[in-house]
Write a protein that holds these residues in place. Structure first.
Motif, PDB file in Angstrom:
ATOM      1  N   TYR A   1      16.084 -15.388 -18.073  1.00 49.61           N
ATOM      2  CA  TYR A   1      17.120 -14.412 -17.742  1.00 49.61           C
ATOM      3  C   TYR A   1      18.397 -15.114 -17.249  1.00 49.61           C
ATOM      4  O   TYR A   1      19.516 -14.723 -17.600  1.00 49.61           O
ATOM      5  N   VAL A   2      18.237 -16.158 -16.436  1.00 54.71           N
ATOM      6  CA  VAL A   2      19.400 -16.914 -15.955  1.00 54.71           C
ATOM      7  C   VAL A   2      20.125 -17.581 -17.116  1.00 54.71           C
ATOM      8  O   VAL A   2      21.364 -17.604 -17.178  1.00 54.71           O
ATOM      9  N   GLN A   3      19.387 -18.124 -18.082  1.00 54.75           N
ATOM     10  CA  GLN A   3      20.012 -18.725 -19.255  1.00 54.75           C
ATOM     11  C   GLN A   3      20.791 -17.685 -20.052  1.00 54.75           C
ATOM     12  O   GLN A   3      21.870 -17.962 -20.585  1.00 54.75           O
ATOM     13  N   MET A   4      20.236 -16.443 -20.143  1.00 54.54           N
ATOM     14  CA  MET A   4      20.964 -15.380 -20.823  1.00 54.54           C
ATOM     15  C   MET A   4      22.271 -15.072 -20.100  1.00 54.54           C
ATOM     16  O   MET A   4      23.333 -14.944 -20.720  1.00 54.54           O
ATOM     17  N   LEU A   5      22.218 -14.959 -18.755  1.00 54.15           N
ATOM     18  CA  LEU A   5      23.426 -14.654 -17.989  1.00 54.15           C
ATOM     19  C   LEU A   5      24.480 -15.758 -18.126  1.00 54.15           C
ATOM     20  O   LEU A   5      25.670 -15.472 -18.287  1.00 54.15           O
TER      21      LEU A   5
ATOM     22  N   ALA B   1      14.147 -13.927 -28.395  1.00 53.61           N
ATOM     23  CA  ALA B   1      15.323 -13.121 -28.084  1.00 53.61           C
ATOM     24  C   ALA B   1      16.468 -13.990 -27.555  1.00 53.61           C
ATOM     25  O   ALA B   1      17.641 -13.790 -27.912  1.00 53.61           O
ATOM     26  N   LEU B   2      16.149 -14.973 -26.708  1.00 54.53           N
ATOM     27  CA  LEU B   2      17.187 -15.865 -26.187  1.00 54.53           C
ATOM     28  C   LEU B   2      17.806 -16.700 -27.306  1.00 54.53           C
ATOM     29  O   LEU B   2      19.024 -16.907 -27.347  1.00 54.53           O
ATOM     30  N   ASN B   3      16.991 -17.171 -28.253  1.00 54.42           N
ATOM     31  CA  ASN B   3      17.510 -17.934 -29.394  1.00 54.42           C
ATOM     32  C   ASN B   3      18.426 -17.072 -30.256  1.00 54.42           C
ATOM     33  O   ASN B   3      19.425 -17.556 -30.804  1.00 54.42           O
ATOM     34  N   GLN B   4      18.085 -15.759 -30.402  1.00 51.30           N
ATOM     35  CA  GLN B   4      18.950 -14.863 -31.171  1.00 51.30           C
ATOM     36  C   GLN B   4      20.328 -14.739 -30.510  1.00 51.30           C
ATOM     37  O   GLN B   4      21.359 -14.713 -31.190  1.00 51.30           O
TER      38      GLN B   4
END
Length: 746
Positions: free
Chosen positions: A658-662, A724-727
């Motif tokens: 989640y932190v990587q997404m943010l 999802a993060l890779n997308q």
């Protein structure tokens, strides 16, 4: 009538009052405080009294400006303009007369302009001009100051300037401040900001290199001294002689003089070295110099049995300068020894002789009298004693003490022209020759070279004889050097130099006794060498054919010769600071850090030397600078990435994703605000045109998983979340490609 003639102009659109009137009284008072501190600091540094009239006039001007800030003030503006033109004319006239230090003249002009300017300060930018003038005054005071008192005023100036800058910034934003509370900064934060700026300033001060090439060429010199009567170039005046004529020249009996022991006896055409006494330390000179050294005053060639005299004193030459310049060009001796230019500026602090201290060998002298004298041994004399406050400058071509070159110096084959420097009392010469040979015979190897012999005998005297103050009174028929070497086995410091001079003469090395002042104590904050009366002593100066004269110091506790150009002063303040630090550290630690410090200092010195090696060196220096900057940036970027990865590793797996997404969304310009919940943030992104449907679903998936883990204690499977993060990352890359393509099309 004049005012009525100007009245229509007051209503002209070109002279209408400015719209951006500054109404912050607190800002005006702060700027006035900066100006007052600048004026007082300049007076203290230059020892003048401008602030006695400039401060009250500035206060009156600021008051008038506040009262009339909304008026056109045409008459005031015209009077101010006329006053500025008059001040400029007076400045140019005084500058053309060349009767004062140009820095002082410029400072006086700036003060006059500031006082006039203070009567017309309606706008914020007018106050800004006064702030700049106050800063310039502080800067000028920094160049004139020679004591630590400047630091106190600098701290006061900084304490006033910080809130003034804040008020100025708020005024630019239209947030007028009328009270201290409106600054909205607790006093602890003010103190912290003050300490931070002070600490950064001290760090820059310590690390800042001192380059010789930065010395100005318009050298400081005092106002011209008018000399009454005819200049007697043979007279050497020593204020220590308190009876008789107050000074003495050659031929007067020393017994007719009473000497004040708080002065140094060695500044006279003839000196008696039996005079002793303990001097009360008293500051004599402040010297700003590119290199340390022995501030040479006089040289003596004739030994009298009790002291020394200048045998050819009546042959001193009178030198005159141009009435349009303070500069004297001094004759130079031919030498094959390489030299280096060293600039010095001397300020007399207390009463001094009419002799002019300098570094050997002076090439140019900037002195405020129309005439000076130069004796045959290079001593410089003024027509009058040097008064307290006198400033003069010297440019010297100082010989570089190259030991390999000096070691190859031949022995003097013909004494022609050097007979006075080889003279030794006939009854004393055999004993001196025998002593010199005995001392040289104790060396580990044969020493045929004259320079090495001089070095060895200097060291031998240090080790074989002792400093003594309890020596008996010299008998009428006794010889001073003979008693020192063979009876007392020690004596006063200057006795060592007299003994070495005669020892060198006895083995055929031309020598003379030189009196002067030691380097003194270096103050890293002012950049000055503080020289006291206790720093005065005599040394031996020996001549080596084709290379010139060089000093030797046989006094115990001193180095073999005074500080020379081999001592690097580029990072002198850093060296002083390091010496202070090492005094508190254990020896193993100081050894390790000392090696690192020396390596760093050498590397920095070589880097800065490139910029003095022509265009090629400048290009190399710039390339190294850019290469170093890129390397530092790369290392910093790599360190930042490593710290980021370390921080992620400490997080639970779902929180890490989640932190990587943010972080990825923040880099795209879509940061999450602190007051947003995860779902509020996700919903705010649904209207973002930069995110496609795939990215929206990925954000919803990661947000749902994080909320379920964070608040529900669930543990969703990680593979779908990683996909999802890779997308999201792929969408960011596609967005970047589209941006580049759009730029190319444009």
């Amino acid at each position: 009538m004049f005012r009525s003639w100007l009245q229509p102009l007051a209503h002209s659109p070109m002279l209408a009052p400015a719209k951006d009137i500054e109404d912050s009284l607190l800002l005006r008072l702060g700027v006035l405080g900066m100006v007052i501190v600048g004026l007082v600091t300049t007076d203290v540094a230059s020892e003048t009294t401008h602030s006695f009239w400039a401060v009250p006039l500035s206060i009156a001007g600021f008051g008038w400006s506040w009262w009339a800030r909304r008026q056109s003030n045409v008459v005031a503006k015209l009077v101010i303009a006329i006053g500025m033109l008059v001040a400029l004319a007076v400045f140019l006239g005084r500058l053309a007369a060349l009767n004062q230090d140009s820095r002082v003249l410029l400072t006086e002009l700036l003060i006059q302009l500031q006082v006039l300017h203070s009567f017309d300060l309606p706008r914020r930018k007018d106050l800004g001009y006064s702030m700049v003038i106050a800063l310039i005054l502080i800067s000028v005071a920094a160049t004139l100051s020679q004591t630590m008192i400047f630091g106190v005023f600098l701290l006061i100036f900084l304490a006033i300037a910080l809130p003034v800058l804040v008020l100025d910034y708020r005024s630019r934003l239209g947030l007028l401040s009328t009270t201290l509370k409106s600054l909205r900064l607790p006093w602890r934060q003010w103190v912290g900001l003050f300490a931070l700026i002070l600490g950064l300033g001290m760090m820059v001060f310590v690390l800042l290199p001192r380059f010789p090439g930065y010395q100005i060429r318009t050298l400081p010199v005092s106002a011209e001294i008018e000399v009454q009567g005819e200049f007697d170039q043979t007279r050497v005046i020593n204020p220590g002689y308190v009876s008789g004529r107050g000074g003495r020249g050659l031929g007067e009996e020393l017994t007719d003089q009473t000497f004040d022991s708080n002065f140094y006896y060695g500044f006279g055409a003839e000196i008696d070295q039996t005079i002793g006494g303990i001097m009360t330390p008293q500051e004599l000179l402040r010297v700003r110099s590119q290199a340390p050294g022995f501030w040479r005053v006089l040289a003596f060639d004739q030994y009298t049995g009790r002291g020394w005299r200048i045998s050819r004193n009546d042959e001193a030459e009178v030198l005159q300068r141009s009435p349009w310049s303070f500069r004297y060009l001094l004759p130079q001796q031919l030498s094959q020894m390489p030299t280096q230019e060293v600039i010095q500026t001397y300020t007399i602090v207390s009463e001094f002789s009419n002799l002019i201290p300098h570094l050997y060998e002076p090439r140019e002298l900037y002195f405020p009298t129309r005439e000076i004298a130069r004796d045959l041994d290079g001593g410089l004399r003024a027509p009058v004693p040097l008064p307290a406050g006198l400033t003069y400058s010297v440019i010297s071509q100082v010989p570089v003490r190259d030991r390999s070159l000096l070691r190859s110096a031949p022995r003097l084959h013909s004494p022609l022209g050097y007979e006075a420097y080889l003279a030794v009392p006939a009854d004393l010469k055999p004993r001196l020759q025998a002593l010199a040979k005995d001392l040289l015979a104790k060396a580990d190897r044969s020493i045929p070279e004259p320079y090495e012999q001089a070095l060895y005998l200097t060291q031998a005297l240090k080790q074989s004889y002792a400093l003594r103050t309890d020596i008996p009174e010299l008998g009428k028929d006794q010889d001073l050097v003979e008693a020192f070497l063979f009876e007392w086995r020690g004596g006063y410091p200057d006795h060592f130099s007299s003994a070495l001079t005669l020892l060198l003469r006895s083995i055929g090395i031309p020598s003379r006794l030189v009196t002067g002042l030691g380097t003194g104590e270096f103050n890293p904050f002012t950049g000055l060498y503080v020289v006291r009366n206790t720093d005065a002593y005599a040394l031996t100066e020996a001549y080596f054919p084709n290379l010139g004269w060089f000093l030797f110091d046989p006094i115990p506790g001193h180095d073999l010769y005074p500080a020379t150009l081999e001592v690097d002063q580029t990072f002198s303040v850093l060296q002083q600071f390091w010496q202070w630090v090492t005094g508190w550290l254990p020896t193993p630690v100081t050894g390790l850090f000392g090696t690192l410090f020396a390596t760093l200092e050498t590397a920095l010195q070589k880097f800065f030397d490139l910029f003095s090696q022509g265009l090629g060196g400048i290009v190399q220096g710039i390339l190294i600078l850019f290469g170093g900057a890129i390397t530092v940036w790369g290392l910093g970027y790599a360190l930042q990435g490593w710290r980021y990865r370390q921080r992620l590793q400490k997080l639970p797996p779902i929180a890490r994703l989640y932190v990587q997404m943010l972080d990825g969304l923040a880099q795209q310009g879509l940061p999450k605000r602190a007051n947003q919940t995860p779902w509020e943030y996700a919903r705010s992104l649904q209207t973002c045109s930069r995110l496609d449907a795939v990215s929206q679903r990925a954000i919803a998936t990661l947000t749902q998983a994080y909320v379920a883990w964070r608040y529900g204690g669930d543990c969703p499977p990680l593979p779908p979340l990683k996909r999802a993060l890779n997308q999201l990352r792929q969408q960011r890359w596609r967005s970047l490609q589209r941006t580049v393509a759009d730029l190319r099309r444009r």
